[in-house]
Design a protein around this motif. Structure first.
Motif, PDB file in Angstrom:
ATOM      1  N   PRO A 239      95.459 -31.702   5.327  1.00  0.00           N
ATOM      2  CA  PRO A 239      96.690 -30.961   5.020  1.00  0.00           C
ATOM      3  C   PRO A 239      96.399 -29.802   4.078  1.00  0.00           C
ATOM      4  CG  PRO A 239      96.665 -33.054   3.839  1.00  0.00           C
ATOM      5  CD  PRO A 239      95.465 -33.037   4.737  1.00  0.00           C
ATOM      6  N   PHE A 240      97.279 -28.823   4.103  1.00  0.00           N
ATOM      7  CA  PHE A 240      97.174 -27.655   3.233  1.00  0.00           C
ATOM      8  C   PHE A 240      98.291 -27.762   2.205  1.00  0.00           C
ATOM      9  CE2 PHE A 240      98.348 -23.346   2.018  1.00  0.00           C
ATOM     10  CZ  PHE A 240      97.114 -22.837   1.637  1.00  0.00           C
ATOM     11  N   SER A 241      97.959 -27.614   0.947  1.00  0.00           N
ATOM     12  CA  SER A 241      98.945 -27.737  -0.124  1.00  0.00           C
ATOM     13  C   SER A 241      99.373 -26.359  -0.605  1.00  0.00           C
ATOM     14  CB  SER A 241      98.321 -28.517  -1.286  1.00  0.00           C
ATOM     15  OG  SER A 241      99.232 -28.581  -2.359  1.00  0.00           O
ATOM     16  N   LEU A 242     100.652 -26.206  -0.869  1.00  0.00           N
ATOM     17  CA  LEU A 242     101.201 -24.942  -1.338  1.00  0.00           C
ATOM     18  C   LEU A 242     102.161 -25.245  -2.482  1.00  0.00           C
ATOM     19  CD1 LEU A 242     101.667 -21.852  -0.880  1.00  0.00           C
ATOM     20  CD2 LEU A 242     103.511 -22.515   0.669  1.00  0.00           C
ATOM     21  N   ARG A 243     101.906 -24.690  -3.648  1.00  0.00           N
ATOM     22  CA  ARG A 243     102.772 -24.921  -4.802  1.00  0.00           C
ATOM     23  C   ARG A 243     103.870 -23.865  -4.828  1.00  0.00           C
ATOM     24  NH1 ARG A 243     100.215 -28.635  -8.277  1.00  0.00           N
ATOM     25  NH2 ARG A 243      98.011 -28.806  -7.838  1.00  0.00           N
ATOM     26  N   LEU A 244     105.078 -24.338  -4.971  1.00  0.00           N
ATOM     27  CA  LEU A 244     106.235 -23.444  -5.008  1.00  0.00           C
ATOM     28  C   LEU A 244     107.091 -23.787  -6.226  1.00  0.00           C
ATOM     29  CD1 LEU A 244     107.347 -23.841  -1.284  1.00  0.00           C
ATOM     30  CD2 LEU A 244     106.129 -21.890  -2.248  1.00  0.00           C
ATOM     31  N   THR A 245     107.743 -22.782  -6.754  1.00  0.00           N
ATOM     32  CA  THR A 245     108.742 -23.053  -7.778  1.00  0.00           C
ATOM     33  C   THR A 245     109.943 -23.670  -7.071  1.00  0.00           C
ATOM     34  OG1 THR A 245     109.838 -20.916  -7.568  1.00  0.00           O
ATOM     35  CG2 THR A 245     107.983 -21.053  -9.134  1.00  0.00           C
ATOM     36  N   PRO A 246     110.812 -24.356  -7.804  1.00  0.00           N
ATOM     37  CA  PRO A 246     112.009 -24.893  -7.153  1.00  0.00           C
ATOM     38  C   PRO A 246     112.829 -23.806  -6.444  1.00  0.00           C
ATOM     39  CG  PRO A 246     111.751 -25.858  -9.330  1.00  0.00           C
ATOM     40  CD  PRO A 246     110.711 -24.786  -9.201  1.00  0.00           C
TER      41      PRO A 246
END
Length: 118
Positions: free
Chosen positions: A6-13
């Motif tokens: 899987p590829f992880s992507l951090r996002l703000t709320p």
């Protein structure tokens, strides 16, 4: 057939909320893939790799730094100078001249690697 990692992507709320709103009923992962992999997706320049010649010059400078104790020697000289205990004898004078020559050589090589004329 195994599945890819899987590829992880951090996002703000706020970013996640915006994406979910744009995705509508579509699963978020499917929406992101459809946008990113679309033919109209923006194309960015690939990262510029430094030319091999520049890397060789920089490696040469780093190797030279690793072979000498000039930084430590200069630190000790500065310490004695600040304490007022520095005695300049012929050996120290020769060491200082050698250190100056090394620094000048490194400066020249770094300037060459950066493509700056001296």
């Amino acid at each position: 057939m195994s599945r890819p990692a899987p590829f992880s992507l951090r996002l703000t709320p706020e970013e996640r909320q915006q994406l979910e709103a744009q995705a509508g009923a579509m699963p978020l992962a499917s929406y992101i893939k459809s946008v990113v992999l679309a033919d109209e997706a923006p194309k960015y320049r690939s990262r510029r790799k430094p030319p091999v010649a520049e890397q060789q010059l920089l490696a040469e400078v780093l190797a030279r730094l690793g072979q000498t104790r000039q930084a430590n020697n200069l630190n000790q000289i500065a310490k004695h100078l600040n304490q007022g205990t520095l005695v300049v004898d012929p050996d120290l004078e020769a060491d200082l001249k050698r250190a100056v020559a090394e620094v000048a050589w490194m400066r020249t090589k770094l300037m060459e690697a950066l493509g700056v004329s001296i």
